[in-house]
Write a protein that holds these residues in place. Structure first.
Motif, PDB file in Angstrom:
ATOM      1  N   GLU A 177       0.828  -1.206   0.000  1.00  0.00           N
ATOM      2  CA  GLU A 177       0.000   0.000   0.000  1.00  0.00           C
ATOM      3  C   GLU A 177       0.863   1.257   0.000  1.00  0.00           C
ATOM      4  O   GLU A 177       0.531   2.252  -0.649  1.00  0.00           O
ATOM      5  CB  GLU A 177      -0.924  -0.005   1.214  1.00  0.00           C
ATOM      6  CG  GLU A 177      -1.997  -1.074   1.177  1.00  0.00           C
ATOM      7  CD  GLU A 177      -2.958  -0.867   0.007  1.00  0.00           C
ATOM      8  OE1 GLU A 177      -3.242   0.302  -0.316  1.00  0.00           O
ATOM      9  OE2 GLU A 177      -3.411  -1.864  -0.576  1.00  0.00           O
ATOM     10  N   LYS A 180       2.253   1.754  -3.449  1.00  0.00           N
ATOM     11  CA  LYS A 180       1.182   2.292  -4.306  1.00  0.00           C
ATOM     12  C   LYS A 180       1.006   3.787  -4.066  1.00  0.00           C
ATOM     13  O   LYS A 180       0.838   4.572  -5.013  1.00  0.00           O
ATOM     14  CB  LYS A 180      -0.121   1.546  -4.022  1.00  0.00           C
ATOM     15  CG  LYS A 180      -1.304   1.976  -4.866  1.00  0.00           C
ATOM     16  CD  LYS A 180      -2.539   1.154  -4.520  1.00  0.00           C
ATOM     17  CE  LYS A 180      -3.740   1.596  -5.337  1.00  0.00           C
ATOM     18  NZ  LYS A 180      -4.962   0.813  -4.982  1.00  0.00           N
ATOM     19  N   TYR A 181       1.064   4.190  -2.801  1.00  0.00           N
ATOM     20  CA  TYR A 181       0.968   5.618  -2.466  1.00  0.00           C
ATOM     21  C   TYR A 181       2.169   6.383  -3.030  1.00  0.00           C
ATOM     22  O   TYR A 181       2.022   7.468  -3.608  1.00  0.00           O
ATOM     23  CB  TYR A 181       0.902   5.781  -0.945  1.00  0.00           C
ATOM     24  CG  TYR A 181       1.410   7.105  -0.442  1.00  0.00           C
ATOM     25  CD1 TYR A 181       0.596   8.225  -0.421  1.00  0.00           C
ATOM     26  CD2 TYR A 181       2.729   7.229   0.017  1.00  0.00           C
ATOM     27  CE1 TYR A 181       1.070   9.450   0.032  1.00  0.00           C
ATOM     28  CE2 TYR A 181       3.211   8.438   0.474  1.00  0.00           C
ATOM     29  CZ  TYR A 181       2.381   9.546   0.475  1.00  0.00           C
ATOM     30  OH  TYR A 181       2.855  10.757   0.918  1.00  0.00           O
ATOM     31  N   THR A 183       4.158   5.813  -5.543  1.00  0.00           N
ATOM     32  CA  THR A 183       4.224   5.928  -7.003  1.00  0.00           C
ATOM     33  C   THR A 183       3.051   6.717  -7.587  1.00  0.00           C
ATOM     34  O   THR A 183       3.024   6.964  -8.794  1.00  0.00           O
ATOM     35  CB  THR A 183       4.263   4.526  -7.634  1.00  0.00           C
ATOM     36  OG1 THR A 183       3.139   3.764  -7.172  1.00  0.00           O
ATOM     37  CG2 THR A 183       5.546   3.803  -7.239  1.00  0.00           C
ATOM     38  N   ASN A 184       2.103   7.104  -6.742  1.00  0.00           N
ATOM     39  CA  ASN A 184       0.956   7.888  -7.214  1.00  0.00           C
ATOM     40  C   ASN A 184       1.331   9.368  -7.257  1.00  0.00           C
ATOM     41  O   ASN A 184       1.760   9.926  -6.251  1.00  0.00           O
ATOM     42  CB  ASN A 184      -0.235   7.667  -6.282  1.00  0.00           C
ATOM     43  CG  ASN A 184      -1.531   8.215  -6.857  1.00  0.00           C
ATOM     44  OD1 ASN A 184      -1.529   9.053  -7.762  1.00  0.00           O
ATOM     45  ND2 ASN A 184      -2.654   7.748  -6.321  1.00  0.00           N
ATOM     46  N   ARG A 187      -0.869  12.803  -4.067  1.00  0.00           N
ATOM     47  CA  ARG A 187      -0.723  12.323  -2.689  1.00  0.00           C
ATOM     48  C   ARG A 187      -1.500  13.228  -1.752  1.00  0.00           C
ATOM     49  O   ARG A 187      -1.133  14.387  -1.548  1.00  0.00           O
ATOM     50  CB  ARG A 187       0.753  12.296  -2.303  1.00  0.00           C
ATOM     51  CG  ARG A 187       1.600  11.393  -3.188  1.00  0.00           C
ATOM     52  CD  ARG A 187       3.071  11.714  -3.064  1.00  0.00           C
ATOM     53  NE  ARG A 187       3.908  10.849  -3.884  1.00  0.00           N
ATOM     54  CZ  ARG A 187       5.151  11.131  -4.213  1.00  0.00           C
ATOM     55  NH1 ARG A 187       5.717  12.260  -3.780  1.00  0.00           N
ATOM     56  NH2 ARG A 187       5.848  10.300  -4.961  1.00  0.00           N
TER      57      ARG A 187
END
Length: 697
Positions: A177, A180-181, A183-184, A187
């Motif tokens: 998780e 995933k955060y 690489t987003n 934020r």
């Protein structure tokens, strides 16, 4: 909220280590992972609607943001409350502050120069910056190594602690998780990961810590392999932080020194020297209720700013107070280590943690236990140096003094606090006494008639810029090698203790004799003992004995693998008579006896376990009296030989190892060897126990 139930609605048992959330409508409880709600997201929810209630009531209601400078962003922004650390307003103000240049305190060095010997000579009191890595011993992945690679090597299901920077609070989530955060591009909040220790993962193979940290580490040098306490793993951390991540001022646990290397991105360190005044201010600031509202850098004389760009390594000494800002998305590697150079400061930092009631999660694991191990090893070091007539370094003497004081304090504390970290094999009072004796010896009778000169480096009465005391260095290196040898010896002893024990010939003789004496009817026991002495000691002719007694004793010794005949036919016939006379043996034993008799009849030449004749076997270092002066004498028809010549073992049916070589002394009337005497004693003891009985059943 009400107390959590034993089960989630998904019927999975309630686990205290997993985050759960309650629906404000139906009052059911859910694991956050079951309803896709992360712990750090839950703090932003004002009214939660579970998936079932969401259909009727609509989506959950989120908290309304009212400010950007408080940890609780729902507080009204009336300008009456100060800015708190980590908030967006704080980060902006921090970047606009001015600080003293880090160049005033930083020591820029090449990697090949940063060695334990250099630090022992010059001391480790100021931060070191290394830009040329060659010779440092640090091995890392390439700069192309990404956060997704970390997930692949460590595993996405690993639960980690992340810091919500704006609230300066930690929460748990899975590594997958967080990746995933990270690489987003969008934020919603700033999360920072600084506690991923990966020594027990596949990624550990990609990283080797700097030689100076490995060779000086207390854990690597002094922690025993057989310790009751689990070994602390604090040498390999992976730090992943997004832009504007911030860690407020702190001292690394246990006063450990720390190494950092920025793989990609950039970090900014704000460093404060650990003077007595600054440490007192730090403790007061840490225990104050408004700690987050006060920037500690403003309370000291100087706070130094040090920018650590990509590809740079920073080593921070014991006790330095520091804060860290991530100015760009960054991945860094680091580790902590205790060492001998600043023992007093390490102990001071640990005691401060105790006074501040720091949770165990944020303290060095088993700090007191490792101090006991270190004290035991330093006692050996001091004794070795004294025997070599070389004074110990000043830093070591001062460190041992501080350690003695701390150990005494901890022993007194044992009375009121039941949790003890004193290793079982250490005698604490004796250890303290011996250490005190060594220090007193140094103070009262200095080596070579003069006390060592105190200096920043090693002492030994030499100038700070010189190479130090060669004898001290060689002795310390020798002691390290000796410690490694002792560890290897301990591991070997453990393996030997766990290996199955093979019974000796004497053990088999005793078991077999006891079994035979229960079954055979023999003559007077004194006659048996005389006959056994004749066979086991010297070939002297004594008064005749009954055939049944002679055959019984010969059978006992032959069955134990201690005796065989130079005349196979006689052995076979005597054994055949002995086995046949034991009519009360079990059918299995009778079958084995018959099989053994058949083997003896089929092979008239006695052979050893390698297929050699008894004469050749004797020529390989086991001299036989039969092959020399007593070849035709009836008294020497029996001699010691390989156990493979004996009948099937009874009653254990187990083969014994080869007997030890027997010298000619036994056959020349001289004193028999220890093994023979022991055999006689054990056989005599067995017979003595049955002195009043003439029939054994």
């Amino acid at each position: 909220m009400a107390a959590a139930p034993l089960y989630c609605v998904c019927r999975q048992p309630y686990d205290v280590s997993r985050f759960m959330i309650e629906c404000d409508i139906c009052k059911d409880w859910f694991h956050g992972s079951c309803v896709q709600v992360e712990e750090h997201h839950a703090v932003d929810i004002d009214v939660y609607h579970c998936p079932n209630c969401d259909v009727v009531q609509g989506p959950s209601l989120m908290k309304k943001r009212n400010n950007w400078h408080r940890h609780d962003y729902t507080e009204p922004d009336d300008g009456s409350k100060p800015v708190q650390a980590g908030t967006p307003v704080f980060i902006k103000e921090l970047q606009s502050r001015t600080f003293a240049s880090g160049e005033e305190i930083l020591m820029r060095m090449k990697g090949e120069v940063v060695t334990p010997r250099y630090l022992e000579r010059q001391g480790f009191h100021y931060p070191i910056v290394v830009t040329e890595m060659e010779g440092l011993g640090l091995k890392l992945p390439p700069p192309t190594f990404s956060v997704k690679d970390v997930e692949q090597y460590v595993g996405g299901n690993k639960v980690i602690d992340v810091i919500d920077v704006a609230r300066q609070a930690d929460s748990k989530m899975k590594l997958s998780e967080f990746i995933k955060y990270f690489t987003n591009p969008i934020r919603p909040k700033v999360l920072n990961l600084i506690s991923l220790e990966f020594s027990d993962t596949k990624m550990s193979e990609l990283v080797e810590v700097p030689d100076v940290a490995q060779k000086m580490s207390w854990v690597e040098n002094y922690w025993p392999d057989d310790s009751f306490f689990p070994k602390p793993f604090v040498q390999k951390y992976c730090l992943m932080g997004v832009k504007d991540s911030y860690t407020d001022f702190h001292i690394d646990f246990g006063g450990t020194s720390v190494w950092y290397h920025v793989l990609w991105g950039e970090k900014i360190f704000y460093l404060i020297k650990p003077t007595s005044a600054n440490l007192a201010l730090y403790e007061a600031w840490s225990s104050s209720p408004n700690q987050s509202e006060v920037f500690f850098g403003d309370k000291v004389d100087k706070c130094y700013k040090c920018v650590v760009p990509q590809g740079t390594t920073l080593l921070v000494p014991t006790g330095w107070i520091h804060a860290v800002l991530t100015s760009q998305d960054c991945m860094a590697f680091g580790g902590n280590f205790l060492h001998n150079l600043n023992i007093g400061m390490q102990l001071r930092c640990y005691e401060m943690e105790r006074r501040l009631k720091t949770p165990d999660l944020f303290k060095f694991p088993y700090f007191e236990a490792i101090c006991w191990y270190v004290a035991k090893n330093l006692l050996e070091t001091l004794k070795e140096l004294r025997e070599d007539n070389c004074p110990p370094p000043t830093y070591l003497v001062e460190g041992v003094k501080a350690l003695i004081s701390a150990l005494r304090t901890w022993l007194k504390r044992e009375v009121t606090e039941p949790t003890s970290e004193v290793p079982d094999h250490i005698r604490p009072n004796h250890l303290i006494k011996e250490l005190t004796k060594e220090i007193r010896y140094l103070e009262e009778e200095p080596v070579s008639g003069s006390k060592p000169v105190k200096s920043q480096g090693s002492g030994c009465g030499v100038a700070p810029g010189s190479n130090g005391c060669p004898a001290t260095r060689s002795t310390l290196e020798r002691l390290c090698q000796a410690r490694r040898a002792r560890r290897a010896a301990r591991r070997l002893r453990e393996q030997q203790r766990q290996a199955p024990k093979v019974p000796s010939n004497l053990d088999i003789l005793e078991r077999h004799t006891r079994e035979v004496l229960r079954r055979l009817e023999v003559g007077p026991l004194e006659e048996v003992k005389v006959q056994s002495n004749q066979i086991l000691s010297a070939p002297r002719r004594e008064r005749p004995t009954s055939p049944s007694t002679e055959e019984a004793i010969q059978g006992m010794l032959s069955m134990a693998g201690l005796l065989c005949s130079s005349k196979p036919e006689k052995v076979a016939s005597s054994q055949e008579h002995w086995w046949s006379s034991s009519s009360h043996c079990s059918p299995l034993e009778q079958r084995e006896a018959a099989q053994h008799q058949h083997r003896l009849q089929g092979d008239k030449s006695p052979m050893d376990s390698q297929g050699n004749s008894s004469e050749a076997w004797d020529n390989q270092g086991l001299p036989s009296p039969l092959s020399r002066s007593h070849a035709s004498s009836p008294e020497t028809d029996y001699q010691y030989c390989d156990p493979s010549m004996s009948p099937p073992l009874h009653p254990s049916k187990r083969h014994a190892p080869n007997p030890p070589p027997i010298s000619n002394q036994a056959t020349k009337g001289k004193r028999p060897k220890k093994g023979m005497a022991t055999a006689k004693q054990r056989l005599g003891k067995i017979l003595k126990l049955n002195r009043h009985s003439r029939v054994f059943v």
